[in-house]
Motif scaffolding. Structure first.
Motif, mmCIF file in Angstrom:
data_model
loop_
_atom_site.group_PDB
_atom_site.id
_atom_site.type_symbol
_atom_site.label_atom_id
_atom_site.label_comp_id
_atom_site.label_asym_id
_atom_site.label_seq_id
_atom_site.Cartn_x
_atom_site.Cartn_y
_atom_site.Cartn_z
ATOM 1 N N LEU A 156 0.841 -1.209 0.000
ATOM 2 C CA LEU A 156 0.000 0.000 0.000
ATOM 3 C C LEU A 156 0.874 1.256 0.000
ATOM 4 O O LEU A 156 0.521 2.279 -0.579
ATOM 5 C CB LEU A 156 -0.865 -0.026 1.268
ATOM 6 N N HIS B 290 6.156 -1.751 -6.110
ATOM 7 C CA HIS B 290 4.726 -1.974 -5.958
ATOM 8 C C HIS B 290 4.181 -2.855 -7.087
ATOM 9 O O HIS B 290 3.417 -3.797 -6.852
ATOM 10 C CB HIS B 290 3.974 -0.629 -5.917
ATOM 11 N N ALA C 89 -7.033 -4.329 6.033
ATOM 12 C CA ALA C 89 -7.756 -3.659 4.928
ATOM 13 C C ALA C 89 -8.989 -4.445 4.494
ATOM 14 O O ALA C 89 -9.990 -3.856 4.090
ATOM 15 C CB ALA C 89 -6.830 -3.473 3.728
ATOM 16 N N LEU D 227 -15.072 -3.476 5.491
ATOM 17 C CA LEU D 227 -16.405 -4.069 5.336
ATOM 18 C C LEU D 227 -17.191 -4.046 6.632
ATOM 19 O O LEU D 227 -18.412 -3.899 6.611
ATOM 20 C CB LEU D 227 -16.283 -5.501 4.819
ATOM 21 N N CYS E 80 -8.192 -0.732 -5.126
ATOM 22 C CA CYS E 80 -8.389 -1.805 -4.137
ATOM 23 C C CYS E 80 -8.325 -3.203 -4.762
ATOM 24 O O CYS E 80 -9.091 -3.524 -5.666
ATOM 25 C CB CYS E 80 -9.735 -1.614 -3.445
ATOM 26 N N LEU E 81 -7.445 -4.020 -4.197
ATOM 27 C CA LEU E 81 -7.298 -5.390 -4.706
ATOM 28 C C LEU E 81 -8.453 -6.281 -4.288
ATOM 29 O O LEU E 81 -8.676 -7.329 -4.883
ATOM 30 C CB LEU E 81 -5.991 -5.983 -4.168
ATOM 31 N N ALA F 79 -15.187 -7.548 -2.029
ATOM 32 C CA ALA F 79 -15.985 -6.685 -1.145
ATOM 33 C C ALA F 79 -17.400 -6.545 -1.695
ATOM 34 O O ALA F 79 -18.387 -6.664 -0.960
ATOM 35 C CB ALA F 79 -15.319 -5.314 -1.022
HETATM 36 C C1 HEM Z 1 -15.863 -1.900 1.155
HETATM 37 C C2 HEM Z 1 -14.679 -2.449 1.304
HETATM 38 C C3 HEM Z 1 -13.368 -1.835 0.891
HETATM 39 C C4 HEM Z 1 -13.041 -0.526 0.656
HETATM 40 C C5 HEM Z 1 -13.948 0.694 0.753
HETATM 41 C C6 HEM Z 1 -11.633 -0.491 0.282
HETATM 42 C C7 HEM Z 1 -10.941 0.649 -0.059
HETATM 43 C C8 HEM Z 1 -9.647 0.668 -0.566
HETATM 44 C C9 HEM Z 1 -8.979 1.819 -1.123
HETATM 45 C C10 HEM Z 1 -9.596 3.224 -1.204
HETATM 46 C C11 HEM Z 1 -7.737 1.445 -1.519
HETATM 47 C C12 HEM Z 1 -6.693 2.337 -2.230
HETATM 48 C C13 HEM Z 1 -5.590 2.836 -1.324
HETATM 49 C C14 HEM Z 1 -4.693 3.879 -1.989
HETATM 50 O O1 HEM Z 1 -4.977 4.387 -3.060
HETATM 51 O O2 HEM Z 1 -3.651 4.232 -1.383
HETATM 52 C C15 HEM Z 1 -7.603 0.038 -1.205
HETATM 53 C C16 HEM Z 1 -6.466 -0.724 -1.415
HETATM 54 C C17 HEM Z 1 -6.343 -2.046 -1.038
HETATM 55 N N1 HEM Z 1 -7.348 -2.877 -0.567
HETATM 56 FE FE1 HEM Z 1 -9.266 -2.354 -0.222
HETATM 57 N N2 HEM Z 1 -11.145 -1.766 0.335
HETATM 58 C C18 HEM Z 1 -12.166 -2.618 0.691
HETATM 59 C C19 HEM Z 1 -12.098 -4.006 0.822
HETATM 60 C C20 HEM Z 1 -10.948 -4.746 0.674
HETATM 61 C C21 HEM Z 1 -10.879 -6.182 0.827
HETATM 62 C C22 HEM Z 1 -12.080 -7.095 1.130
HETATM 63 C C23 HEM Z 1 -9.567 -6.528 0.647
HETATM 64 C C24 HEM Z 1 -8.923 -7.888 0.677
HETATM 65 C C25 HEM Z 1 -9.559 -9.013 0.614
HETATM 66 C C26 HEM Z 1 -8.823 -5.304 0.356
HETATM 67 C C27 HEM Z 1 -7.485 -5.242 0.105
HETATM 68 C C28 HEM Z 1 -6.823 -4.119 -0.343
HETATM 69 C C29 HEM Z 1 -5.408 -4.098 -0.681
HETATM 70 C C30 HEM Z 1 -4.439 -5.283 -0.571
HETATM 71 C C31 HEM Z 1 -5.105 -2.795 -1.103
HETATM 72 C C32 HEM Z 1 -3.743 -2.262 -1.556
HETATM 73 C C33 HEM Z 1 -3.634 -2.271 -3.054
HETATM 74 C C34 HEM Z 1 -2.339 -1.677 -3.565
HETATM 75 O O3 HEM Z 1 -1.605 -1.024 -2.803
HETATM 76 O O4 HEM Z 1 -2.043 -1.871 -4.751
HETATM 77 N N3 HEM Z 1 -9.700 -4.252 0.381
HETATM 78 N N4 HEM Z 1 -8.789 -0.423 -0.644
#
Ligand code: HEM
Length: 449
Positions: A97, A104, A283, A288, A393-394, A399
């Motif tokens: 992240l 990355h 995350a 959630l 978001c991965l 989600a």
């Molecule tokens: C409603 C649910 C979720 C929301 C609102 C959300 C939101 C976000 C956002 C806004 C980012 C971007 C961060 C950035 O730009 O710096 C992100 C990245 C990420 N999310 Fe989610 N997320 C959710 C659910 C999940 C779930 C269920 C997982 C894993 C099973 C997850 C894993 C990740 C990961 C690993 C990243 C980093 C991606 C990267 O750095 O390339 N997220 N999330």
């Protein structure tokens, strides 16, 4: 300190968020400009800082998020609050992240490859089963009853899903609950410690990890959960899990991740895996636990939408996107400018902190017609709740699958749901969190399934 700057303290004061998110105040600020400078004063719940640019418009948030060269996730991390020490910064910089290309890109590619379409299909099937089990457990054969939607319905869904992704025994999921509570509890003392560990019968790995649970110092203070020592048990767990999966791989995402050798991207190291595990456990969990109740609040406040979903489950995908926009579970992320530049007419200098407000972008009148209206028929719906660009978001697909499954189950099995007390909100300027949402439910006599 100017009056204007004092009046902007609400933007970063964690206490303010216990009264609900400042959606209307952000709309007033957008009227004044797409990007504003916010000084960071020391407050009872905030250490203060060097100030930041707050990006309010949808279009400018996208400009920042898609340009990792100009707006770095690595230099200062991605949180509004500055890391307390250089060691804390170095620690978070090991998570994808908080990385920039090419590091990355390499880790992201390995992870994307591990989420094979077969693995995702299997996860989605498991998610439907979990939604049904959760509602069965809450109703326990009764035709009506009361519960806390956050504790009894929303919290368990992401934990069960993460247990599937990691291929770990379901009872170990309470460890993740505790870890996420600890991290989120740095702003809200209600979450600083939990008794979730007591519920963890757990695997051998869990029992070993528990021996590494951080302990209070001589003054009774726990180590900062945003440091390595504050999460020693999590790292121990991740380490042992990786060793176990390398020796005895299953068909879960983590086994695929650890077994793959990519010609260009190489192989994920156990240390890299430990940091990925931290990221997923927090995350994929908190977001959630807050997003699902946010969606329920939207339906409680808009009974016509609840009725429409009962009449036509085909509306569910659009409704979930609108829930994500309307609630915006993650309110902001931070970048750091790598050189002097200009954004919306403002001169940004090298090293400046630049914070994108998803909560503002998702209500931007330039992008969304009547943004204050919760409209499950809204299309297109280009909300930024999952971010944009290289760090998108991965877990977005999973989600969305979890939200569709749980709201599908609820609208098809419950005739009505009503709030019995106002929700209690999380003290956090990062996650738009709900700590409790007491409801009364009544089952349908003949659900269509
Ligand atoms: C409603 C649910 C979720 C929301 C609102 C959300 C939101 C976000 C956002 C806004 C980012 C971007 C961060 C950035 O730009 O710096 C992100 C990245 C990420 N999310 Fe989610 N997320 C959710 C659910 C999940 C779930 C269920 C997982 C894993 C099973 C997850 C894993 C990740 C990961 C690993 C990243 C980093 C991606 C990267 O750095 O390339 N997220 N999330």
């Amino acid at each position: 300190m100017t009056n204007l700057q004092t009046s902007l303290e609400f933007l970063y004061d964690p206490l303010r968020y216990e009264q609900g998110a400042p959606v209307r105040e952000l709309a007033q600020l957008r009227d004044k400009g797409a990007v504003i400078w916010v000084e960071e004063h020391e407050l009872p719940q905030w250490p203060g800082g060097g100030g930041f640019w707050l990006v309010l418009s949808h279009a400018d948030c996208i400009k920042v998020l898609r340009n990792a060269k100009l707006y770095s996730s690595h230099l200062g991390g991605t949180q509004l609050r500055d890391p307390a020490t250089p060691q804390d910064l170095a620690y978070i910089q090991k998570m994808m992240l908080n990385m920039d290309p090419p590091e990355h890109t390499r880790l992201r590619r390995l992870l994307i490859n591990a989420f094979t379409s077969k693995a995702v299909t299997q996860l989605e099937e498991q998610i439907s089963g979990h939604a049904k089990d959760i509602v069965d457990r809450v109703t326990a054969g009764a035709t009506e009853g009361e519960c806390d939607f956050v504790v009894d319905i929303a919290s368990d869904m992401p934990l069960l899903c993460l247990a599937d992704i990691f291929g770990l025994p379901q009872e170990d999921r309470y460890l993740m609950y505790d870890w996420a509570n600890r991290v989120i509890g740095y702003q809200d003392p209600d979450y600083a410690s939990s008794s979730a560990f007591d519920q963890c019968g757990g695997s051998d790995i869990a029992r070993e990890a528990l021996k590494h649970r951080p302990q209070p110092d001589a003054n009774g203070k726990m180590p900062d959960p945003r440091s390595r020592s504050g999460m020693d048990d999590l790292y121990r767990y991740a380490h042992l899990l990786a060793e176990h999966k390398r020796e005895q791989p299953g068909d879960d995402v983590v086994s695929i991740l650890l077994s793959q050798v990519d010609d260009e991207a190489g192989r994920v190291s156990i240390e890299e895996f430990e940091n990925m595990f931290w990221l997923f456990a927090v995350a994929g969990n908190e977001t959630l636990r807050n997003g699902i109740p946010g969606g329920m609040i939207a339906l409680l406040e808009h009974p016509a939408a609840w009725q429409a979903l009962q009449d036509d489950p085909g509306l569910l995908p659009g409704a979930v996107e609108e829930m994500l926009r309307w609630w915006t579970p993650v309110m902001n992320f931070r970048r750091t400018a790598t050189r002097d530049t200009e954004l919306a007419g403002k001169q940004i200098r090298t090293g400046d902190k630049v914070v994108v407000s998803f909560l503002s972008a998702n209500y931007d009148e330039q992008e969304f017609a009547q943004p204050m209206v919760f409209d499950i028929h809204r299309a297109p719906n280009p909300h930024l709740s999952f971010g944009y660009g290289p760090h998108f978001c991965l877990g977005a697909q999973l989600a969305v699958a979890q939200m569709r499954a749980i709201f599908g189950e609820l609208t098809q099995r419950f005739a009505s749901v009503e709030a019995t007390a106002p929700p209690r909100y999380l003290r956090s300027n990062f996650q738009r969190g709900v700590k409790s949402l007491p409801i009364r439910w009544r089952k349908k006599l003949n659900p269509q399934r």
